[in-house]
Design a protein around this motif. Structure first.
Motif, PDB file in Angstrom:
ATOM      1  N   VAL A  72       0.858  -1.189   0.000  1.00  0.00           N
ATOM      2  CA  VAL A  72       0.000   0.000   0.000  1.00  0.00           C
ATOM      3  C   VAL A  72       0.888   1.230   0.000  1.00  0.00           C
ATOM      4  CG1 VAL A  72      -1.757   1.301   1.259  1.00  0.00           C
ATOM      5  CG2 VAL A  72      -1.838  -1.197   1.237  1.00  0.00           C
ATOM      6  N   ALA A  73       0.659   2.140  -0.938  1.00  0.00           N
ATOM      7  CA  ALA A  73       1.436   3.376  -1.013  1.00  0.00           C
ATOM      8  C   ALA A  73       1.063   4.282   0.157  1.00  0.00           C
ATOM      9  CB  ALA A  73       1.187   4.081  -2.338  1.00  0.00           C
ATOM     10  N   ILE A  74       2.053   4.678   0.927  1.00  0.00           N
ATOM     11  CA  ILE A  74       1.818   5.588   2.039  1.00  0.00           C
ATOM     12  C   ILE A  74       1.900   7.027   1.567  1.00  0.00           C
ATOM     13  CG2 ILE A  74       2.587   6.304   4.322  1.00  0.00           C
ATOM     14  CD1 ILE A  74       1.415   3.495   4.208  1.00  0.00           C
ATOM     15  N   SER A 157     -16.960   7.774  -0.807  1.00  0.00           N
ATOM     16  CA  SER A 157     -16.698   8.669   0.326  1.00  0.00           C
ATOM     17  C   SER A 157     -15.195   8.908   0.498  1.00  0.00           C
ATOM     18  CB  SER A 157     -17.297   8.102   1.615  1.00  0.00           C
ATOM     19  OG  SER A 157     -16.742   6.838   1.932  1.00  0.00           O
ATOM     20  N   LYS A 158     -14.363   7.870   0.273  1.00  0.00           N
ATOM     21  CA  LYS A 158     -12.911   8.053   0.355  1.00  0.00           C
ATOM     22  C   LYS A 158     -12.424   9.039  -0.691  1.00  0.00           C
ATOM     23  CE  LYS A 158     -11.813   3.395   2.043  1.00  0.00           C
ATOM     24  NZ  LYS A 158     -11.098   2.129   1.729  1.00  0.00           N
ATOM     25  N   LEU A 159     -12.923   8.882  -1.915  1.00  0.00           N
ATOM     26  CA  LEU A 159     -12.498   9.733  -3.013  1.00  0.00           C
ATOM     27  C   LEU A 159     -12.943  11.174  -2.779  1.00  0.00           C
ATOM     28  CD1 LEU A 159     -11.106   9.953  -5.733  1.00  0.00           C
ATOM     29  CD2 LEU A 159     -13.236   9.226  -6.822  1.00  0.00           C
ATOM     30  N   CYS A 160     -14.176  11.353  -2.343  1.00  0.00           N
ATOM     31  CA  CYS A 160     -14.675  12.698  -2.072  1.00  0.00           C
ATOM     32  C   CYS A 160     -13.871  13.362  -0.952  1.00  0.00           C
ATOM     33  CB  CYS A 160     -16.156  12.667  -1.694  1.00  0.00           C
ATOM     34  SG  CYS A 160     -17.256  12.278  -3.070  1.00  0.00           S
ATOM     35  N   ALA A 161     -13.602  12.617   0.109  1.00  0.00           N
ATOM     36  CA  ALA A 161     -12.832  13.170   1.223  1.00  0.00           C
ATOM     37  C   ALA A 161     -11.432  13.561   0.767  1.00  0.00           C
ATOM     38  CB  ALA A 161     -12.758  12.156   2.361  1.00  0.00           C
ATOM     39  N   TYR A 162     -10.822  12.712  -0.057  1.00  0.00           N
ATOM     40  CA  TYR A 162      -9.474  12.998  -0.541  1.00  0.00           C
ATOM     41  C   TYR A 162      -9.458  14.255  -1.415  1.00  0.00           C
ATOM     42  CZ  TYR A 162      -5.076  12.631  -3.049  1.00  0.00           C
ATOM     43  OH  TYR A 162      -3.845  12.919  -3.599  1.00  0.00           O
ATOM     44  N   LEU A 163     -10.395  14.351  -2.351  1.00  0.00           N
ATOM     45  CA  LEU A 163     -10.426  15.495  -3.253  1.00  0.00           C
ATOM     46  C   LEU A 163     -10.724  16.794  -2.507  1.00  0.00           C
ATOM     47  CD1 LEU A 163     -12.259  13.957  -6.347  1.00  0.00           C
ATOM     48  CD2 LEU A 163      -9.801  14.370  -6.048  1.00  0.00           C
ATOM     49  N   LEU A 164     -11.627  16.740  -1.538  1.00  0.00           N
ATOM     50  CA  LEU A 164     -11.916  17.931  -0.743  1.00  0.00           C
ATOM     51  C   LEU A 164     -10.689  18.361   0.054  1.00  0.00           C
ATOM     52  CD1 LEU A 164     -15.504  17.064   0.530  1.00  0.00           C
ATOM     53  CD2 LEU A 164     -14.893  18.920  -1.034  1.00  0.00           C
ATOM     54  N   GLY A 165      -9.946  17.383   0.563  1.00  0.00           N
ATOM     55  CA  GLY A 165      -8.725  17.694   1.304  1.00  0.00           C
ATOM     56  C   GLY A 165      -7.670  18.332   0.418  1.00  0.00           C
ATOM     57  N   SER A 180      -0.662   9.090  -9.982  1.00  0.00           N
ATOM     58  CA  SER A 180      -1.345   8.569 -11.164  1.00  0.00           C
ATOM     59  C   SER A 180      -2.593   7.855 -10.676  1.00  0.00           C
ATOM     60  CB  SER A 180      -0.421   7.590 -11.894  1.00  0.00           C
ATOM     61  OG  SER A 180      -0.163   6.462 -11.057  1.00  0.00           O
ATOM     62  N   ARG A 181      -3.409   7.316 -11.618  1.00  0.00           N
ATOM     63  CA  ARG A 181      -4.592   6.561 -11.187  1.00  0.00           C
ATOM     64  C   ARG A 181      -4.175   5.339 -10.371  1.00  0.00           C
ATOM     65  NH1 ARG A 181      -6.639  10.647 -12.370  1.00  0.00           N
ATOM     66  NH2 ARG A 181      -8.380  11.021 -13.797  1.00  0.00           N
ATOM     67  N   ALA A 182      -3.110   4.670 -10.807  1.00  0.00           N
ATOM     68  CA  ALA A 182      -2.644   3.489 -10.069  1.00  0.00           C
ATOM     69  C   ALA A 182      -2.151   3.898  -8.684  1.00  0.00           C
ATOM     70  CB  ALA A 182      -1.538   2.779 -10.846  1.00  0.00           C
ATOM     71  N   GLY A 183      -1.422   5.015  -8.620  1.00  0.00           N
ATOM     72  CA  GLY A 183      -0.921   5.477  -7.330  1.00  0.00           C
ATOM     73  C   GLY A 183      -2.034   5.899  -6.397  1.00  0.00           C
ATOM     74  N   LEU A 184      -3.061   6.556  -6.945  1.00  0.00           N
ATOM     75  CA  LEU A 184      -4.192   6.970  -6.115  1.00  0.00           C
ATOM     76  C   LEU A 184      -4.961   5.757  -5.613  1.00  0.00           C
ATOM     77  CD1 LEU A 184      -5.900   9.209  -4.911  1.00  0.00           C
ATOM     78  CD2 LEU A 184      -7.160   9.358  -7.075  1.00  0.00           C
ATOM     79  N   GLU A 191      -9.048  -1.069  -5.799  1.00  0.00           N
ATOM     80  CA  GLU A 191      -8.645  -1.524  -7.123  1.00  0.00           C
ATOM     81  C   GLU A 191      -8.628  -0.345  -8.095  1.00  0.00           C
ATOM     82  OE1 GLU A 191      -7.655  -4.484  -8.041  1.00  0.00           O
ATOM     83  OE2 GLU A 191      -7.942  -5.388  -6.059  1.00  0.00           O
ATOM     84  N   ARG A 192      -7.646  -0.339  -8.976  1.00  0.00           N
ATOM     85  CA  ARG A 192      -7.538   0.753  -9.942  1.00  0.00           C
ATOM     86  C   ARG A 192      -8.775   0.827 -10.834  1.00  0.00           C
ATOM     87  NH1 ARG A 192      -6.093   1.705 -15.160  1.00  0.00           N
ATOM     88  NH2 ARG A 192      -4.884   3.598 -15.604  1.00  0.00           N
ATOM     89  N   SER A 193      -9.275  -0.337 -11.274  1.00  0.00           N
ATOM     90  CA  SER A 193     -10.449  -0.353 -12.145  1.00  0.00           C
ATOM     91  C   SER A 193     -11.667   0.232 -11.436  1.00  0.00           C
ATOM     92  CB  SER A 193     -10.748  -1.772 -12.612  1.00  0.00           C
ATOM     93  OG  SER A 193     -10.933  -2.639 -11.502  1.00  0.00           O
TER      94      SER A 193
END
Length: 229
Positions: A72-74, A157-165, A180-184, A191-193
């Motif tokens: 997991v990328a920290i 919810s994870k994606l929204c929280a991340y983008l708002l941050g 990148s998408r893979a890194g995010l 999963e990237r997909s």
């Protein structure tokens, strides 16, 4: 090292230290400078740290291995990023592996030398110690925010929280992220997909616009509602 002084002065570790102070500190520390190729390991999990690293060139990623063996990328590291500072002064072995994402160069300072000032007691050493404490404190809160993100139940919810941050940090609704998408996907532990599908849905719903690793939030209130579900 003088060519890197502007970069070092911009790091949280050497903030508010003038060039002449940097010269004195680096003379005391005699830091090691090492070069890496893409895929090389700068710091290996399970080993003593003992050194504080500062990335001078290139890019790297800090990864943590989960019990099932996946990584997991920290965080992603770019020139000026400081790593190894949180554990360098302890007996705890590194829980993360830092790997070069491109050809890279890094400077390493012995934590023992940093924590034990030389007999001259240069005034900039006191500033450096204050910076180190501040840096460790900020990383603690960064980690706390990451935990808050990962315990959210849905990918939306994870994606929204991340983008708002990220928008808050940038001070604007249009911003670029360091992944990148893979890194995010690694950062959000999904999963990237699945991540790409969720981003596509959010675009179709008029919540965001994207171009590569750039995002624009079109409906901040809607993202906030999704995050709070």
């Amino acid at each position: 090292m003088k060519e890197y002084y502007p970069l070092l002065a911009g790091t949280p570790l050497f903030a508010d230290i003038p060039p002449e102070g940097l010269t004195r500190l680096l003379g005391c520390f005699a830091p090691a400078v090492r070069r890496y190729e893409k895929g090389d390991i700068l710091l290996l999990a399970g080993y003593d740290t003992g050194e504080i690293g500062i990335l001078l060139e290139g890019s790297a990623t800090a990864l943590k291995t989960t019990p099932d063996g996946s990584a997991v990328a920290i965080t992603d590291l770019s020139p000026g990023s400081v790593f190894g500072d949180v554990l360098a002064g302890s007996t705890v072995k590194s829980p993360v592996t830092v790997t070069a994402r491109s050809a890279a160069k890094a400077m390493f300072i012995s934590c023992r030398k940093l924590l034990c000032p030389c007999a001259a007691m240069h005034p900039e050493h006191s500033q450096l110690m204050q910076n180190l404490v501040r840096t460790i404190s900020e990383k603690y809160f960064d980690l706390s925010r990451r935990v808050d993100l990962l315990i959210l139940k849905s990918l939306r919810s994870k994606l929204c929280a991340y983008l708002l941050g990220q928008a808050k940090a940038a001070g604007a609704d249009t911003f670029s992220i360091p992944f990148s998408r893979a890194g995010l996907a690694e950062y959000l532990n999904c999963e990237r997909s699945a991540l790409c599908r969720e981003i596509s849905r959010m675009r179709a719903q008029g919540l965001i616009e994207t171009y590569k690793n750039s995002f624009k939030i079109l409906d901040r209130a809607a993202l906030a509602r999704e995050y709070q579900r």
